[in-house]
Each structure stands twice: as structure tokens, then as C-alpha cells.
Write a protein that holds these residues in place. Structure first.
Motif, PDB file in Angstrom:
ATOM      1  N   LEU A  87       6.587   0.307  -5.237  1.00 24.35           N
ATOM      2  CA  LEU A  87       5.731   0.024  -6.391  1.00 24.35           C
ATOM      3  C   LEU A  87       6.066  -1.370  -6.909  1.00 24.35           C
ATOM      4  CD1 LEU A  87       5.998   3.435  -8.244  1.00 24.35           C
ATOM      5  CD2 LEU A  87       4.182   2.648  -6.734  1.00 24.35           C
ATOM      6  N   TYR A  88       5.076  -2.018  -7.518  1.00 22.59           N
ATOM      7  CA  TYR A  88       5.342  -3.350  -8.067  1.00 22.59           C
ATOM      8  C   TYR A  88       6.088  -3.176  -9.388  1.00 22.59           C
ATOM      9  CZ  TYR A  88       1.488  -3.880  -4.824  1.00 22.59           C
ATOM     10  OH  TYR A  88       0.694  -3.794  -3.723  1.00 22.59           O
ATOM     11  N   MET A  91       4.605  -4.182 -12.920  1.00 25.17           N
ATOM     12  CA  MET A  91       3.297  -3.692 -13.351  1.00 25.17           C
ATOM     13  C   MET A  91       3.423  -2.237 -13.803  1.00 25.17           C
ATOM     14  SD  MET A  91       0.735  -4.991 -10.408  1.00 25.17           S
ATOM     15  CE  MET A  91       0.927  -6.552  -9.591  1.00 25.17           C
ATOM     16  N   ASN A  96      -0.424  -0.805 -11.133  1.00 27.97           N
ATOM     17  CA  ASN A  96      -0.063  -0.550  -9.744  1.00 27.97           C
ATOM     18  C   ASN A  96      -1.214   0.096  -8.994  1.00 27.97           C
ATOM     19  OD1 ASN A  96       2.709  -0.865  -8.389  1.00 27.97           O
ATOM     20  ND2 ASN A  96       3.229  -0.495 -10.529  1.00 27.97           N
ATOM     21  N   PHE A  99      -4.265  -2.358  -8.609  1.00 28.02           N
ATOM     22  CA  PHE A  99      -4.038  -3.714  -8.081  1.00 28.02           C
ATOM     23  C   PHE A  99      -4.926  -4.031  -6.869  1.00 28.02           C
ATOM     24  CE2 PHE A  99      -1.380  -6.773  -5.570  1.00 28.02           C
ATOM     25  CZ  PHE A  99      -1.534  -7.836  -6.428  1.00 28.02           C
ATOM     26  N   GLY A 100      -4.985  -3.105  -5.943  1.00 29.82           N
ATOM     27  CA  GLY A 100      -5.795  -3.321  -4.738  1.00 29.82           C
ATOM     28  C   GLY A 100      -7.263  -3.487  -5.085  1.00 29.82           C
ATOM     29  N   ARG A 147      -1.753   5.216  -5.360  1.00 29.44           N
ATOM     30  CA  ARG A 147      -2.164   3.854  -5.025  1.00 29.44           C
ATOM     31  C   ARG A 147      -2.925   3.842  -3.701  1.00 29.44           C
ATOM     32  NH1 ARG A 147       2.468  -0.560  -4.820  1.00 29.44           N
ATOM     33  NH2 ARG A 147       2.952   0.581  -2.921  1.00 29.44           N
TER      34      ARG A 147
ATOM     35  N   MET B 194       7.559  -4.088  -0.824  1.00 29.68           N
ATOM     36  CA  MET B 194       6.602  -4.382  -1.885  1.00 29.68           C
ATOM     37  C   MET B 194       5.570  -5.398  -1.431  1.00 29.68           C
ATOM     38  SD  MET B 194       8.500  -4.764  -5.437  1.00 29.68           S
ATOM     39  CE  MET B 194      10.020  -5.005  -4.618  1.00 29.68           C
ATOM     40  N   ALA B 197       3.227  -3.761   0.949  1.00 27.24           N
ATOM     41  CA  ALA B 197       2.259  -2.954   0.201  1.00 27.24           C
ATOM     42  C   ALA B 197       1.179  -3.860  -0.386  1.00 27.24           C
ATOM     43  CB  ALA B 197       2.964  -2.177  -0.904  1.00 27.24           C
ATOM     44  N   ILE B 200      -1.257  -4.942   2.247  1.00 30.08           N
ATOM     45  CA  ILE B 200      -2.220  -3.879   2.546  1.00 30.08           C
ATOM     46  C   ILE B 200      -3.217  -3.758   1.393  1.00 30.08           C
ATOM     47  CG2 ILE B 200      -2.438  -1.381   2.842  1.00 30.08           C
ATOM     48  CD1 ILE B 200       0.179  -1.495   4.432  1.00 30.08           C
ATOM     49  N   ASP B 201      -2.739  -3.985   0.174  1.00 33.95           N
ATOM     50  CA  ASP B 201      -3.630  -3.940  -0.986  1.00 33.95           C
ATOM     51  C   ASP B 201      -4.625  -5.093  -0.987  1.00 33.95           C
ATOM     52  OD1 ASP B 201      -3.183  -1.636  -2.317  1.00 33.95           O
ATOM     53  OD2 ASP B 201      -1.750  -2.430  -3.763  1.00 33.95           O
ATOM     54  N   GLY B 202      -4.401  -6.088  -0.146  1.00 39.89           N
ATOM     55  CA  GLY B 202      -5.393  -7.148  -0.024  1.00 39.89           C
ATOM     56  C   GLY B 202      -4.933  -8.533  -0.428  1.00 39.89           C
ATOM     57  N   ILE B 212       3.149 -11.110  -6.910  1.00 36.85           N
ATOM     58  CA  ILE B 212       4.289 -10.233  -6.613  1.00 36.85           C
ATOM     59  C   ILE B 212       5.621 -10.995  -6.657  1.00 36.85           C
ATOM     60  CG2 ILE B 212       5.250  -8.568  -4.964  1.00 36.85           C
ATOM     61  CD1 ILE B 212       2.497  -7.772  -6.015  1.00 36.85           C
ATOM     62  N   ILE B 216       8.746 -11.084  -9.757  1.00 39.51           N
ATOM     63  CA  ILE B 216      10.038 -10.476  -9.408  1.00 39.51           C
ATOM     64  C   ILE B 216      11.146 -11.532  -9.442  1.00 39.51           C
ATOM     65  CG2 ILE B 216      11.312  -9.269  -7.593  1.00 39.51           C
ATOM     66  CD1 ILE B 216       8.641  -8.055  -6.748  1.00 39.51           C
TER      67      ILE B 216
END
Lengths: 377, 303
Positions: A87-88, A91, A96, A99-100, A147, B194, B197, B200-202, B212, B216
Motif C-alpha cells: 500500500l502507498y 495515502m 490508495n 489511485f489507479g 485496490r 510499492m 503496484a 500496475i496502477d498505471g 510514490i 516516501i
């Protein structure tokens, strides 16, 4: 249509190590496929190649009608759940989940709708405004699943998602993920799932089919029941089932009448004609005899003599409803699962003593010693 | 009988235990007295010059070198008032502003360029990566003064002398290897899940960096900004070489300017201005303190 096909897919790392050796696999539309195997068997690598996180060294991967070899992960129509949730951390749960969708430039109202829908489905609505560090392991994993769902992908990928949870939580999450898959499938949504695990319980309980892997090769792909009943080789036989299948060396002896026998040192066990026919072994060949612990029972007076083996009781393990009885037969070890009532009646003080056991030959398997293939199917 | 015996035994051992506990507590107390004594003594040694500087700025000039006492006999604000006016046509405020004119771009450029380069090193496969990384480390080991002459010649050719450009322009190219190294080490300690992920989320690479990595990395980035800020404010050599007109002098040069005058230096003014000069660094440090400490340790431990 979101079936997934692997065609002769290989993975060679820059240092020359070949992790995946030309595997072929078809995952049908809507199917829950579990990939299982010991660590280092390349199941995760295979999943990561499907996700686009690892380059493919050879072969072809198709999702639906599209070859995805050179597509970026985001263009493959997949969503993935990672072992450590991923997980981010900066956020909230809501961010989370969305987000996509935000990256896909969906409208805010639509994002909210999808996020709320997924949150309700996974019962994480009260957590929406928390940060990942304020969640327990189980909650975090539910958010990670959420997610994935929110994106409505054509294929779901799970990479050992339950490994970080404790046993009780793992059992409940297992049910939850299975239910979710069924629900998506029932509502005609894309639900093709590839689930990687090293835990055979997860594999047996969740998968429509299971793909057993070892050292970058696929050992067998079949339904959980078939894998258990008809393992294609020694590896699958040993990997699936707990306690694992007994495997002992024996000499195969053909008789003229069509039946056959197995010789364990100085003891003989007969195999009926029907079963003998299915065994592809030479006369006097040394084979591996496999039988699951539940098919070994204490012999009774009615038991035919030719199906009895005599062994020394080495150890008794109390599992509550049943005992695991370890026997020493011709210097090889056998484990039998025997109901507690019978053990209490006959075997409580039997350690070190000889007992007669009955082998249910109908359910045994014979493996070739060299190729390790099942030659009795 | 047996019960009586037992209780006697337990009473005896309880006494023993009590004694033991008391002895341990006493030992610990003595230990801590000793520890604090050493720490306080060292602290005084280290802070004395700073305290002396501040107290001296409230003393008249003649008293500074004649008394060791930190408390001024003749308390006066003259050092501050006259120091602020400076011996030039500009007030000290001008020199303050001048300092920020190059420190702020320097910090911003350092943060941006170091983060991008560190991200590249930590997450991308590039040809001859090891060689480039070694080169980066080599630049950390290279003494800065070695570069002074070639850099000076280069900036002279580019017509940038007597401007702040030579002070901050190199920072746009991640020339501070130490900061890049620090961020790389921090990034190496972060799991890549992360980022995967997010891919994949784009996310593309820049979105990955922005949405991201940067959030962090925040503690490490703040540490970089803080270090760069403090070092730049204190930098003397850079401005000395490139800045020639007094109107562009930063604090460090302005302080030196006051010492340069031929008549006896007004130490109380110089020390008063020096005391003021450290204020920005202290303020910035206090504001970002939590992040700074977290960043320094995180970068160090995880690497």
C-alpha cells in the motif's frame, strides 16, 4: 474473454540462470488458477512475467486475444495483490483504492462510486480515511485486494497474499477471496485469477485448477481432487497432501494370470488383475510404491492375507480425532492415519511391537524409479 | 513444621533479594551521576565558544578580550546597531538577502537533480552502471578545491563572473555526489513492491517518482535540503572567488569585510553580526528537526 495462455515461455536472467524452461499453460476465462510449488520453483517469476514486472526471455504470453509480451503492466488489464500489501504509505485507504482510477483520469464522482462499492464489498468502509500504518495486517490485505477490485481488471494476480497473516486470519481471508471470486463470476464480471502460493492448503481449497511447479517446470495442471487422487509423478504425489504420501521402494512381480505382486524385502502384497493392467512396469523392476496414509489400516480377521504387511510401530502421534501411526516395514518408514477409537482399542501400548496393516491397493500408485512418473494411471 | 521452615526460607530470600535490588539501584545511580557529569562537561566545552560569541556581542569592544566572564559588565546593544549598519553603504540586511539569492536556488536545484539522479541509479538498469556509480563516489572523495581553477576558467568564459550563477548552476546537474549517494542508499532500503503496484496502477516513470518515490523519500529529501542550506549559508570560498562587487556580497563575505578594515576591528559588531548570521540555520533546523533526524538515521541505517 480473458483467458491467459503461456506458450513456450522462458525466463533467463542476465547471469545465465534459466528460471523458467518453456512452460505452456492455459488459464480459462473466469478460472481460479493456483500456482503452487516450493520456494525457488519460479511460480512468482511466472506471475511477474504475466504482470509485466519481469521481461520474458522467450515464448509468448496472451491475455485474451492480445499478446502482452511487450506491453507495459498498466496496459495489460491486470491488477495485482502483493505479499506485503504494497500500500502507498502516504495515502489514505481511500486514496490508495482510487489511485489507479485517478491515473486513468476517471471523473471524481465515478472514482468515489467505485471506491465505495469495493470498500463495501470488503467491509473496509470505516477504514477509508485511515493511513496504511493504522491498519492491522488483515485490514491492510483487504485494502490491497480492494485496490485490485476497484480497477475492474480482466485478470487478478495474487502473489502469496496471505503469507504475512496469522493462521486464523489466513483461513478467513481464504474464504473471503474465494467468495469474492465466485461473486464476480456469478455477476458476469471478469474474474480470471492467478494465485501464487507455497501453501498447499490454500491451493487445494481455493483453486478451480492447480498448477504444480518445480524448478521452472510445470509438473501437473489439474483440479485439486485429481491432483490428490491421480498425481502424475512423485513430486506432485509428495507435495500435495499432509501428511505426505508414503513412498517406499518395492520389486514389481508379474504373474502369469495377469495379476501381480509387490515385494517389500521378504513380504509380498498382491495387486488384483484390474489394477495390474494399468501398471506399466517390467517384471522384477524396482518401482516406487506410493500410498496415502488414509489407505493404510489395521488388518482385521477378514482382511485377505495377501494384502497384509507386517511392520513395527515406531511412533504414535495424537492428532485428536485420529493418530498418525509410524511403522517400520522392511527398513522403510510408513505412516498410517488411524481413527483414535481404533488406536485406543488396539495400539496404545504398541510402540516397538509388530502389527499387521492392510494396504488398500485400489488406491495405491506405482512410480517409475528413474523418471519418477506415475506408471499406474 | 515444614510450613514454618518454608516461610523462614522465603523471608530470608526476600531480604536477600531486597538487598540485591538496592545494591543494583545504587550502582545505577552512581553510574548515571558519572555519565551526566562527563556529558555536561563535554557540552560546556563545546558550547562555550558559541556562548562566548553571543555574550561578546553585548560587550563593549574593550571588554571582550579582557574578561573571560560570559556576563557583560557593560551591557550594550551597540554591537548590533553599528554592526547592522556596516562600514559600507549597505545594511547587513542587504547581505542577508544576497545570501538567500543564491542559497534558495541552490537548495531547490540540489533537491530536484539529486532525487532524479538517485532514482535513476537505484531503480533503472543503465549501461556501465557500476562505472558511473564509482565515478559518483569518486567525486565525493575529490577535494572541492581541486576544481576551483578549471571551474573559474569555465565560468569566466561563460561570462558569469560576479553573479550568483556559478554558485548554484552546477547544482542543477546533481554535482553533489554526497546527496545523490545518500538518497540512493535510502532508496535501496525501500522495497520495490510499492513501485511495482504503482506501475500496475498505471504510473509511468515520472508519475512513479512524483506520486510514490518523492513522498516516501520526504525525510531524506528534507535532510538533503537542510544540509545544503546550512553548508551554503556558511560557504565562504565560493562567494569569495566568484563575487567581486560589494553590493552582491553574502553574509560570509560581509563579515570578512568588517575585519579587513585597516583600523582596529570592532569585534563586538563582527560577533553580533555573526550571531545573527547563524539564526537562519538554527531556525530552519528547528523547523525541520524531526524530519532531519529521521532522514539522517533512515538513510544511514537502511543503506
Amino acid at each position: 474473454m480473458a483467458n491467459v495462455t503461456f506458450e513456450k515461455v522462458t525466463k533467463v536472467y542476465p547471469n545465465g540462470f534459466e528460471a523458467v524452461h518453456g512452460i505452456d499453460l492455459e488459464i480459462r476465462d473466469g478460472e481460479f488458477m493456483v500456482m503452487v510449488g516450493p520456494s525457488g520453483c519460479a511460480k512468482s517469476t511466472t506471475l511477474r512475467m504475466l504482470a509485466g514486472l519481469e521481461m520474458i526471455s522467450g515464448g509468448k504470453i496472451n491475455i485474451g486475444d492480445t499478446t502482452v509480451n511487450n506491453l507495459a503492466p498498466k496496459d495489460r488489464g491486470i491488477a495485482m495483490v502483493f505479499q506485503n500489501y504494497a500500500l502507498y504509505p502516504h495515502m489514505t485507504v481511500r486514496e490508495n483504492l482510487g489511485f489507479g482510477l485517478k491515473l486513468a483520469r476517471l471523473e471524481k464522482e465515478l472514482i468515489d462510486e467505485y471506491v465505495n462499492e469495493a470498500a463495501e464489498l470488503l467491509e473496509i468502509t470505516p477504514l477509508l480515511d485511515r493511513l496504511p500504518r493504522q491498519l492491522s495486517g488483515g485490514q491492510a490485505q483487504r485494502v490491497a485486494v480492494g485496490r485490485a477490485i476497484v480497477k475492474k481488471p480482466s485478470v487478478f494476480l495474487f502473489d502469496e497474499p496471505l503469507s504475512n497473516l496469522d493462521a486464523k486470519l489466513r483461513a478467513s481471508m481464504r474464504v473471503r477471496i474465494s467468495d469474492l471470486h465466485k461473486r464476480l463470476k456469478a455477476s458476469n464480471q471478469p474474474a480470471t485469477t492467478v494465485y501464487v502460493t507455497h501453501d498447499q492448503t490454500e491451493a487445494m481449497t481455493m483453486g478451480d485448477r492447480i498448477c504444480v511447479m518445480k524448478d521452472g517446470y510445470i509438473m501437473q495442471v489439474d483440479t485439486p481432487a485429481n491432483l490428490y487422487k491421480f498425481p502424475a509423478n512423485l513430486f506432485v504425489a509428495g507435495f500435495i497432501g499432509a501428511p505426505e504420501m508414503n513412498m517406499v521402494e518395492a520389486r514389481f512381480i508379474k504373474s502369469e494370470d495377469g495379476a501381480s505382486q509387490l515385494r517389500f524385502s521378504d513380504q509380498l502384497v498382491s495387486i488384483n488383475e484390474r489394477k495390474s493392467k494399468s501398471i506399466r512396469a517390467e517384471h522384477e523392476e524396482i518401482v516406487i510404491f506410493g500410498i496415502r496414509p488414509e489407505f493404510i489400516n489395521l488388518a482385521t480377521e477378514e482382511t485377505p492375507k495377501e494384502q497384509i504387511l507386517t511392520g513395527t510401530v515406531v511412533r504414535l502421534e495424537n492428532m485428536g480425532s485420529e493418530f498418525y501411526v509410524y511403522l517400520d516395514v522392511a527398513d522403510q518408514s510408513l505412516c498410517a492415519r488411524i481413527p483414535t477409537a481404533i488406536v485406543e482399542e488396539h495400539l496404545l501400548d504398541a510402540e516397538g511391537k509388530d502389527v499387521d496393516v492392510f494396504l488398500d491397493i485400489e488406491h495405491c500408485h506405482i512410480f517409475n524409479k528413474e523418471t519418477e512418473e506415475n506408471i499406474s494411471l | 513444621m515444614a510450613g514454618e521452615n518454608m516461610s523462614t526460607v522465603s523471608a530470608y530470600s526476600a531480604m536477600q533479594i531486597n538487598k540485591e535490588v538496592k545494591r543494583t539501584l545504587r550502582k545505577e545511580r552512581i553510574n548515571s551521576y558519572f555519565r551526566y557529569f562527563v556529558l555536561i562537561l563535554t557540552g560546556i566545552f563545546m558550547l562555550y565558544p558559541l556562548a562566548w560569541m553571543i555574550s561578546a556581542s553585548f560587550k563593549p569592544n574593550h571588554e571582550i578580550f579582557t574578561s573571560m566572564s560570559l556576563i557583560p559588565k557593560d551591557f550594550s546593544w551597540d554591537g548590533f546597531i553599528n554592526g547592522w549598519k556596516t562600514g559600507t553603504e549597505y545594511t547587513f540586511g542587504r547581505f542577508f538577502l544576497n545570501t538567500f539569492m543564491y542559497v534558495i536556488p541552490k537548495v531547490i536545484l540540489t533537491v530536484i537533480s539529486s532525487t532524479i539522479v538517485a532514482f535513476g541509479f537505484a531503480r533503472f538498469e543503465i549501461p556501465f552502471k557500476k562505472f558511473w556509480f564509482t565515478t559518483l563516489i569518486a567525486t565525493i572523495l575529490l577535494p572541492q578545491s581541486v576544481l576551483l581553477i578549471p571551474q573559474y576558467l569555465m565560468f569566466r568564459e561563460m561570462g558569469m563572473l560576479d553573479s550568483y550563477m556559478p554558485l548554484y548552476l552546477p547544482m542543477a546537474f546533481a554535482t553533489q555526489g554526497f546527496f545523490v549517494f545518500m538518497l540512493i542508499q535510502f532508496l535501496r532500503g525501500l522495497p520495490t513492491d510499492m513501485e511495482e503496484a504503482a506501475m500496475i496502477d498505471g504510473c509511468n516513470s515520472f508519475q512513479l517518482l512524483w506520486y510514490i518515490i518523492v513522498p516516501i523519500l520526504k525525510p531524506a529529501i528534507i535532510s538533503v535540503a537542510l544540509f545544503q542550506f546550512m553548508w551554503s549559508v556558511n560557504d565562504f570560498l565560493g562567494p569569495l572567488i566568484y563575487i567581486s562587487s560589494v553590493e552582491k556580497y553574502p553574509i560570509a563575505l560581509a563579515l570578512k569585510l568588517s575585519i579587513d578594515v585597516t583600523e582596529a576591528a570592532n569585534w563586538n559588531e563582527i560577533l553580533a553580526m555573526a550571531s545573527i548570521a547563524i539564526v537562519p540555520s538554527i531556525v530552519v533546523f528547528l523547523i525541520a528537526q524531526n524530519y532531519f533526524i529521521e532522514g539522517v538515521t533512515a538513510g544511514g541505517v537502511k543503506g
